[in-house]
Enzyme design. Sequence first.
Site, short mmCIF file in Angstrom:
data_model
loop_
_atom_site.label_atom_id
_atom_site.label_comp_id
_atom_site.label_asym_id
_atom_site.label_seq_id
_atom_site.Cartn_x
_atom_site.Cartn_y
_atom_site.Cartn_z
N CYS A 191 -7.16 -4.41 3.73
CA CYS A 191 -8.35 -4.10 4.53
C CYS A 191 -9.63 -4.52 3.82
CB CYS A 191 -8.39 -2.61 4.86
SG CYS A 191 -8.24 -1.51 3.45
N HIS A 201 0.82 -1.21 0.00
CA HIS A 201 0.00 0.00 0.00
C HIS A 201 0.85 1.27 0.00
CE1 HIS A 201 -4.04 1.40 0.04
NE2 HIS A 201 -3.91 2.09 1.15
N ASP A 248 -10.71 -13.06 22.73
CA ASP A 248 -9.74 -11.99 22.99
C ASP A 248 -9.44 -11.94 24.48
OD1 ASP A 248 -8.82 -9.31 21.18
OD2 ASP A 248 -8.57 -9.18 23.35
N ALA A 288 -4.36 2.20 6.63
CA ALA A 288 -4.10 2.34 5.20
C ALA A 288 -4.07 3.80 4.77
CB ALA A 288 -5.16 1.57 4.39
#
Length: 457
Positions: free
Chosen positions: A44, A11, A192, A312
């Site tokens: 993404c 990117h 998590d 990004a």
Amino acid sequence: MSKIVVIGANHAGTSAINTMLTGYGEQNEVVVFDQNNNLSFLGCGMALWIGKQIDGPEGLFYSNKEKLEEAGAKVYMNAPVEAIDFEKKEVKAIVEGQPHVESYDKLILATGSVPIIPSIKGVELVKDERSREFKATLENVQFVKLYQNSEEVIKKLENPDISRVAVVGAGYIGVELAEAFERLGKKVTLIDVADTCLPNYYDREFTDLMSKNLSDHGIDLAFGQTVQAIEGEDKVERIVTDKATYDVDMVILAIGFRPNTAFAGGKLKTFANGAFLVDKKQETSIKDVYAIGDCATIYDNALNDTSYIALASNAVRTAIVAAHNACGNDIESVGVQGSNGIAIYDLKMVSTGLTEARAKAAGYKAVVTEYKDLQKPGFIKENNNEVAIKIVYDKETRVILGCQIASTQDVSMAIHMFSLAIQEHVTIERLALLDLFFLPHFNQPYNYITRAAIAAE
């Protein structure tokens, strides 16, 4: 004419290369090294591809070797960089299996990040000196980072025997992948160690909205649990936490990423997490060496300090800044606010700047003002949904530090205004008097932004 070498062409790297070739192509020689067999993959969007919300991966690439070389660059693919001699200004790489040395005048490091490999039984990696990819020895333990990682997961999911998937890590990528697997009809468990999801970007009242959204769609939430082992004979059969055992057929490790900087041999100054430390021109501690994207730091306007925010959007901005500076046109970054967003099923959440928790941890005397209301007047019966907003500001200076917004309606454009407000140190009082237009088709005369600002203590 300067010779500019770019290491990494995903990117950030591709954005830098295009900027240089478009604006300074005739003035500079651009040489590119990338260890992968593809470039410019928009990671993404991989959850959309995996969850079949888009037709295929084609739109996730916005360039390739042929396009860059047609524009004037020399591109080496499957060419890992082994070392850099910063004194001689030489890059040492492997090209077509042979050692290769490339000199440079300017160097741009765009090496991104690599998955964090947890010290968990069952997550041992395949030892293959020829491969630069992360691959677990236990089948169906998956990392999702590169195009080929996503492609492998998609192919494996065609097997009807893979019906139960555990996703470890409830950050943006983990939450998006949990949705993708559920959309494919898989039984999904999201695990998590934290007791909520998305804690880096949202305060608890907003993360609770997302948790309920995931749970309402049948995703099992195993928050506050630490993974201790992934077990199976040859393939994954179960995942064991400190609180429970889950029978699963695939495990996705989305714990997070770390900056890919080890190849520099410790010659460049780094941030606490190992990212290359750069100034507002994206220049590192060595002259003529720039770093961009996930391998580098960035200036955070909400903290008024150097930080690390791997997004990004930041990759593109840092790439543009570095490209201009490497080509001799001095410009500085204006800094960032970490603006971001996520859309899971019908729930859309956006944020910028600091959460209340992060603002207090950073030493601010942070207070908040919140409001909930319909987006449009009540007499508008269609496409009129409730919006929740939370604005964080400093009690002493009154300066806005952050904002979070959630709705089933797309209100994402509002967060851009708050991003600019943080960048320009706007106070909550100025926001209360801001000229925001009204039309019933769009909003209310006293909309949720104005009402939240007016209600500030």
